[in-house]
Design an enzyme around this catalytic site. Structure first.
Site, PDB file in Angstrom:
ATOM      1  N   HIS A  67       1.250  53.800 -27.977  1.00  0.00           N
ATOM      2  CA  HIS A  67       0.623  52.333 -28.276  1.00  0.00           C
ATOM      3  C   HIS A  67      -0.572  52.436 -29.116  1.00  0.00           C
ATOM      4  CE1 HIS A  67       4.175  49.167 -26.857  1.00  0.00           C
ATOM      5  NE2 HIS A  67       3.779  50.550 -26.416  1.00  0.00           N
ATOM      6  N   HIS A  94      -9.615  52.468 -26.003  1.00  0.00           N
ATOM      7  CA  HIS A  94      -8.082  52.808 -26.833  1.00  0.00           C
ATOM      8  C   HIS A  94      -8.463  51.628 -28.100  1.00  0.00           C
ATOM      9  CE1 HIS A  94      -6.508  49.358 -24.547  1.00  0.00           C
ATOM     10  NE2 HIS A  94      -6.306  49.572 -25.315  1.00  0.00           N
ATOM     11  N   HIS A  96      -7.045  50.100 -31.935  1.00  0.00           N
ATOM     12  CA  HIS A  96      -5.517  49.167 -32.255  1.00  0.00           C
ATOM     13  C   HIS A  96      -5.826  49.138 -33.575  1.00  0.00           C
ATOM     14  CE1 HIS A  96      -3.739  47.810 -28.365  1.00  0.00           C
ATOM     15  NE2 HIS A  96      -5.288  47.745 -28.069  1.00  0.00           N
ATOM     16  N   GLU A 106      -6.238  42.737 -33.075  1.00  0.00           N
ATOM     17  CA  GLU A 106      -5.575  42.223 -32.308  1.00  0.00           C
ATOM     18  C   GLU A 106      -6.252  40.432 -31.823  1.00  0.00           C
ATOM     19  OE1 GLU A 106      -4.268  44.448 -28.221  1.00  0.00           O
ATOM     20  OE2 GLU A 106      -2.905  44.546 -29.480  1.00  0.00           O
ATOM     21  N   HIS A 119     -10.983  48.923 -27.315  1.00  0.00           N
ATOM     22  CA  HIS A 119     -10.735  47.896 -25.385  1.00  0.00           C
ATOM     23  C   HIS A 119     -11.313  48.671 -25.278  1.00  0.00           C
ATOM     24  CE1 HIS A 119      -7.488  45.128 -27.825  1.00  0.00           C
ATOM     25  NE2 HIS A 119      -8.260  44.907 -27.525  1.00  0.00           N
ATOM     26  N   THR A 202      -2.014  43.155 -23.414  1.00  0.00           N
ATOM     27  CA  THR A 202      -1.589  42.924 -25.126  1.00  0.00           C
ATOM     28  C   THR A 202       0.042  44.230 -25.102  1.00  0.00           C
ATOM     29  OG1 THR A 202      -2.369  44.662 -26.204  1.00  0.00           O
ATOM     30  CG2 THR A 202      -3.305  42.068 -26.161  1.00  0.00           C
TER      31      THR A 202
HETATM   32  C1  SG7 Z   1      -2.133  50.770 -24.112  1.00  0.00           C
HETATM   33  O1  SG7 Z   1      -2.552  49.502 -24.335  1.00  0.00           O
HETATM   34  C2  SG7 Z   1      -2.716  51.508 -23.242  1.00  0.00           C
HETATM   35  C3  SG7 Z   1      -3.075  51.256 -22.073  1.00  0.00           C
HETATM   36  C4  SG7 Z   1      -2.832  49.481 -21.389  1.00  0.00           C
HETATM   37  C5  SG7 Z   1      -2.430  48.499 -22.582  1.00  0.00           C
HETATM   38  O2  SG7 Z   1      -1.156  51.058 -24.338  1.00  0.00           O
HETATM   39  O3  SG7 Z   1      -4.286  51.611 -23.347  1.00  0.00           O
HETATM   40  O4  SG7 Z   1      -3.033  51.770 -20.581  1.00  0.00           O
HETATM   41  C6  SG7 Z   1      -2.423  52.438 -20.208  1.00  0.00           C
HETATM   42  C7  SG7 Z   1      -3.559  53.235 -18.808  1.00  0.00           C
HETATM   43  O5  SG7 Z   1      -0.780  52.517 -20.246  1.00  0.00           O
HETATM   44  O6  SG7 Z   1      -2.452  49.034 -20.235  1.00  0.00           O
HETATM   45  C8  SG7 Z   1      -3.226  49.210 -18.364  1.00  0.00           C
HETATM   46  C9  SG7 Z   1      -3.432  49.300 -19.449  1.00  0.00           C
HETATM   47  O7  SG7 Z   1      -4.804  49.125 -19.423  1.00  0.00           O
HETATM   48  C10 SG7 Z   1      -3.007  46.974 -22.139  1.00  0.00           C
HETATM   49  O8  SG7 Z   1      -3.828  47.257 -22.178  1.00  0.00           O
HETATM   50  S1  SG7 Z   1      -4.735  46.371 -23.381  1.00  0.00           S
HETATM   51  O9  SG7 Z   1      -3.885  44.652 -22.506  1.00  0.00           O
HETATM   52  O10 SG7 Z   1      -6.601  46.582 -23.455  1.00  0.00           O
HETATM   53  N1  SG7 Z   1      -4.711  46.303 -24.761  1.00  0.00           N
HETATM   54 ZN    ZN Z   2      -5.954  47.125 -25.905  1.00  0.00          ZN
END
Ligand code: SG7
Ligand code: ZN
Length: 240
Positions: A67, A94, A96, A106, A119, A202
């Site tokens: 993602h 991370h 986007h 986003e 983020h 998200t």
């Molecule tokens: C991405 O966005 C990853 C996820 C994250 C998710 O898929 O960064 O991180 C992990 C550790 O799976 O979910 C729980 C979490 O941090 C959603 O994050 S966001 O809402 O900030 N975009």
């Molecule tokens: Zn994110």
């Protein structure tokens, strides 16, 4: 011989609610931020940043989770204040982005989408796991930093883009030297300008467990750096 290939089914964001009930909820992120609908709150005050001004010992792990490209943080990095009900520990950041010729932030400001969004995910220190934190509306606090195109190359961003080329496929990972996280924040004197709302993750499972802080001011990177980010890695889709 017969080889069995596992194919990961592509699920578009419109159908995320079919796989995860939360994704059809009323407090879903991202949102479009409209100034006429925002209320100024002078009681919120500034965020207290702890450990953002130094590079923690060791290395950080960068990986492609399908993602986004995600950097797992280590070290004592925390945020508090600014109306947050507790201290929150930084776990990971991370990015986007859209396709090669498509903006990918986003959150949008007055309908305007930015090329990339960063983020930084923090967890309420009263929890010891993400699974627990995701069940609480105050479990997580995410800082959203919009990224725009400017004239100059952003030296703080260069190491990251270079490393992203090593994680082009889902599941790939690499290690990179640590750096002060404040290198990725808007200028210090602009950090009090932010939007705050109660929202969600998200991506599935879309848990409504996030106190969002989206900074009003973007950080800027060069056009080349945006292009490098978008082409370094292949990912699935997003809500936007
Ligand atoms: C991405 O966005 C990853 C996820 C994250 C998710 O898929 O960064 O991180 C992990 C550790 O799976 O979910 C729980 C979490 O941090 C959603 O994050 S966001 O809402 O900030 N975009
Ligand atoms: Zn994110």
């Amino acid at each position: 011989t017969v080889s069995i290939i596992s194919v990961k089914r592509y699920i578009s964001p419109d159908h995320w609610k079919d796989i995860s009930h939360n994704c059809g909820g009323d407090h879903q992120s991202p949102i479009n931020i409209e100034k006429t609908k925002v209320k100024r709150d002078d009681h919120l005050g500034g965020i207290t940043f702890q450990g953002f001004d130094q590079a923690p010992p060791g290395q950080w792990k960068l990986m492609n989770d399908g993602h986004s490209v995600l950097l797992s943080l280590s070290g004592d990095i925390y945020i508090s204040g600014a109306g947050l009900p507790n201290t929150y520990k930084a776990l990971q950041f991370h990015f986007h982005w859209g396709g090669p010729n498509k903006d990918g932030s986003e959150h949008t400001l007055e309908g305007k989408q930015f090329p990339i969004e960063l983020h930084i995910v923090h967890m309420n220190t009263k929890f010891s796991s993400i699974t627990e934190a995701k069940k609480d509306p105050q479990g997580l606090a995410v800082l959203g930093i919009l990224i725009t195109v400017g004239e100059a190359e952003n030296p703080n961003y260069s190491t990251l883009v270079a490393a992203m080329k090593n994680v082009s496929l889902e599941g790939d990972f690499t290690e990179i030297p640590t750096f002060p996280l404040e290198n990725l924040l808007p200028p210090k004197n602009k950090l009090t300008q932010y939007y705050r709302y109660q929202g969600s993750l998200t991506t599935p499972d879309c848990s409504e467990a996030v106190i969002w802080t989206v900074f009003e001011l973007p950080i800027s990177v060069s056009q080349t750096q945006v292009k490098e980010t978008k082409t370094s890695t292949s990912l699935h889709s997003y809500k936007k």
